[in-house]
Design a protein around this motif. Structure first.
Motif, PDB file in Angstrom:
ATOM      1  N   GLU A 294     -43.943 -11.476  -7.364  1.00 12.18           N
ATOM      2  CA  GLU A 294     -44.714 -10.351  -7.878  1.00 12.18           C
ATOM      3  C   GLU A 294     -44.006  -9.022  -7.625  1.00 12.18           C
ATOM      4  O   GLU A 294     -43.948  -8.163  -8.504  1.00 12.18           O
ATOM      5  N   GLU A 295     -43.478  -8.864  -6.421  1.00 15.22           N
ATOM      6  CA  GLU A 295     -42.766  -7.624  -6.086  1.00 15.22           C
ATOM      7  C   GLU A 295     -41.319  -7.646  -6.582  1.00 15.22           C
ATOM      8  O   GLU A 295     -40.604  -6.650  -6.464  1.00 15.22           O
ATOM      9  N   ARG A 296     -40.874  -8.806  -7.076  1.00 13.37           N
ATOM     10  CA  ARG A 296     -39.530  -8.959  -7.630  1.00 13.37           C
ATOM     11  C   ARG A 296     -38.459  -8.621  -6.584  1.00 13.37           C
ATOM     12  O   ARG A 296     -37.551  -7.836  -6.815  1.00 13.37           O
ATOM     13  N   VAL A 297     -38.591  -9.257  -5.420  1.00 14.34           N
ATOM     14  CA  VAL A 297     -37.643  -8.990  -4.341  1.00 14.34           C
ATOM     15  C   VAL A 297     -37.382 -10.266  -3.547  1.00 14.34           C
ATOM     16  O   VAL A 297     -38.268 -11.102  -3.356  1.00 14.34           O
ATOM     17  N   TRP A 298     -36.151 -10.413  -3.136  1.00 17.62           N
ATOM     18  CA  TRP A 298     -35.713 -11.517  -2.273  1.00 17.62           C
ATOM     19  C   TRP A 298     -35.320 -10.885  -0.941  1.00 17.62           C
ATOM     20  O   TRP A 298     -34.378 -10.093  -0.885  1.00 17.62           O
ATOM     21  N   THR A 299     -36.026 -11.230   0.133  1.00 17.41           N
ATOM     22  CA  THR A 299     -35.764 -10.658   1.452  1.00 17.41           C
ATOM     23  C   THR A 299     -35.009 -11.662   2.302  1.00 17.41           C
ATOM     24  O   THR A 299     -35.550 -12.703   2.688  1.00 17.41           O
ATOM     25  N   ILE A 300     -33.749 -11.357   2.592  1.00 13.60           N
ATOM     26  CA  ILE A 300     -32.904 -12.244   3.390  1.00 13.60           C
ATOM     27  C   ILE A 300     -33.002 -11.796   4.843  1.00 13.60           C
ATOM     28  O   ILE A 300     -32.687 -10.646   5.160  1.00 13.60           O
ATOM     29  N   PRO A 301     -33.437 -12.675   5.755  1.00 12.08           N
ATOM     30  CA  PRO A 301     -33.596 -12.269   7.163  1.00 12.08           C
ATOM     31  C   PRO A 301     -32.257 -11.940   7.817  1.00 12.08           C
ATOM     32  O   PRO A 301     -31.193 -12.395   7.373  1.00 12.08           O
ATOM     33  N   ALA A 302     -32.339 -11.162   8.889  1.00 12.19           N
ATOM     34  CA  ALA A 302     -31.139 -10.677   9.568  1.00 12.19           C
ATOM     35  C   ALA A 302     -30.245 -11.800  10.072  1.00 12.19           C
ATOM     36  O   ALA A 302     -29.017 -11.692  10.029  1.00 12.19           O
ATOM     37  N   ASP A 303     -30.856 -12.912  10.526  1.00  8.08           N
ATOM     38  CA  ASP A 303     -30.041 -13.971  11.112  1.00  8.08           C
ATOM     39  C   ASP A 303     -29.222 -14.737  10.085  1.00  8.08           C
ATOM     40  O   ASP A 303     -28.386 -15.559  10.448  1.00  8.08           O
ATOM     41  N   ARG A 304     -29.448 -14.476   8.797  1.00  2.45           N
ATOM     42  CA  ARG A 304     -28.633 -15.124   7.767  1.00  2.45           C
ATOM     43  C   ARG A 304     -27.692 -14.143   7.078  1.00  2.45           C
ATOM     44  O   ARG A 304     -27.017 -14.502   6.124  1.00  2.45           O
TER      45      ARG A 304
END
Length: 429
Positions: A294-304
């Motif tokens: 819905e927000e059109r975003v992919w959030t990649i966590p810091a540890d990756r």
């Protein structure tokens, strides 16, 4: 009343200082310090073996607290996994804190028995991994460390006693003959970036060996300043960079049109990687919990992330269309699901797609360079927007100090334009 289930989103939010129960694994707590730092601890009662040794009843024994790492470097899932492992030891009558100390002592003794440079390098890496230190949390970083030393240093100095490694040995490694494609020459001048990293890694292994008493303390023969700088041309002067083979951006629309004709998870993953200018590992390890359609975003966590910072990727229409067409597999949270055993695509999956297309000379990482060339040469977007899109830190420290935001709205416009360009040779179905 049951505790509220802990999630990464809740852990990232504003929590009052103190202990916050996980709600899933018994004894797992998120400790929020007054200054804002957050860490995981496991509180547990020592096993029965300690009761017998101390004569204390179960009611009189004090709880022990075991640190499991800092948040967000250690996610909720990772903390639960570590807590469950500790609880398995408790079920076997073992105290996890005592076991941790025992393993550290075993590593220390193993290091003391290491005499060759190769053995010292392995013990150093094992110690850093066991201590969960810095970049060594990243499996790819650890593998790069091991591979570069095994490729360039161990064949020449691996069997030499680490106490006897001297300047001549280090120079033997850095000035060895090597090749890069059709070119041959000295390692230091032909593959300067890799050679410089190997030098730094040899220096760290030797410094660690001296600290452990495996070699005399004193000047490190692999140090640069005041030593090897007098024997080697400075890397900045050579100005040689080992770039990943990249496709000219003029060929991207045609390439993407051909790529879309291929069926399977790996081609979809490669297309998604190109559209998002992401690294292969970031794409292959992506899970659905990181995607907000819905927000059109992919959030990649810091540890990756290579830089160790959370990265938000704006998703274009074409990227969303790929995601919408992917199957959701029960029990497998990976976006691009691989084999039943691994759960995700293999490390070479995207490269294999290129090979099957007759483009084996290219690398998936090279498409990030293609994106950067296209953005720099054909758009008017500021350089810092392009660098943020690639999750690069700004090299100018003064500029970086003032530019602390992520420029997300501007990056969304840039990535939409890149997507339109990539699809101009044939729109996705």
């Amino acid at each position: 009343m049951p505790a509220t289930m802990m999630t990464d989103m809740r852990a990232r939010g504003r929590l009052a200082p103190g202990l916050h129960r996980d709600g899933k694994v018994t004894g797992l707590w998120l400790n929020v310090r007054t200054g804002g730092g957050k860490s995981w601890i496991l509180r547990y009662t020592p096993p029965d073996a300690e009761v017998r040794a101390t004569g204390l009843s179960a009611g009189r024994r004090k709880l022990r607290a075991m640190g499991l790492g800092l948040f967000p470097a250690v996610s909720v899932a990772m903390a639960r996994e570590r807590a469950e492992e500790a609880r398995r030891l408790l079920a076997e009558g073992l105290d996890p804190l005592d076991e941790r100390r025992r393993l550290r002592e075993e590593n220390r003794m193993a290091a003391m028995r290491a005499t060759t440079f190769a053995a010292a390098a392995s013990a150093y890496l094992a110690a850093k991994v066991e201590a969960d230190e810095g970049g060594f949390r990243n499996p790819k970083h650890r593998q790069q460390w091991r591979n570069t030393l095994e490729t360039y240093a161990v064949p020449l100095i691996g069997l030499i006693d680490v106490a006897d490694v001297n300047t001549d040995h280090v120079l033997q490694v850095l000035l060895q003959e090597t090749s890069a494609g059709p070119e041959t020459g000295q390692f230091w001048t032909l593959k300067t970036e890799t050679a410089s990293r190997v030098r730094g890694r040899i220096e760290k292994v030797l410094a660690w060996a001296a600290f452990r008493g495996l070699r005399p303390k004193g000047d490190n023969p692999a140090r640069w300043r005041g030593h090897l700088e007098h024997a080697l041309v400075a890397p900045a002067t050579l100005r040689r960079t080992e770039n990943h083979a990249a496709m000219p951006y003029a060929e991207i629309p045609g390439f993407m049109a051909n790529l879309r004709k291929r069926r399977g998870v790996a081609p979809h993953a490669l297309e998604f990687a190109v559209l998002t200018a992401a690294r292969s590992g970031e794409v292959r390890n992506a899970v659905w919990d990181e995607i907000d359609m819905e927000e059109r975003v992919w959030t990649i966590p810091a540890d990756r992330m290579k830089a160790g910072r959370q990265h938000e990727v704006p998703l274009s229409d074409a990227a969303l269309a790929i995601l919408a067409g992917l199957p959701r597999i029960e029990g497998n949270g990976h976006v691009f699901a691989g084999s039943a055993r691994a759960g995700r695509l293999s490390e070479n999956a995207l490269l294999n797609v290129l090979k099957r297309m007759g483009l084996g000379h290219l690398t998936q990482h090279g498409f990030r360079s293609t994106f950067r060339d296209w953005a720099g040469e054909t758009t008017s977007h500021p350089r810092e927007v392009m660098e943020h899109a690639l999750a690069h830190g700004l090299k100018d420290r003064t500029e970086a100090a003032y530019q602390r935001g992520t420029l997300f709205p501007k990056r969304r416009v840039l990535m939409a334009e890149w997507s339109d360009y990539c699809c101009s040779g044939g729109r996705p179905p």
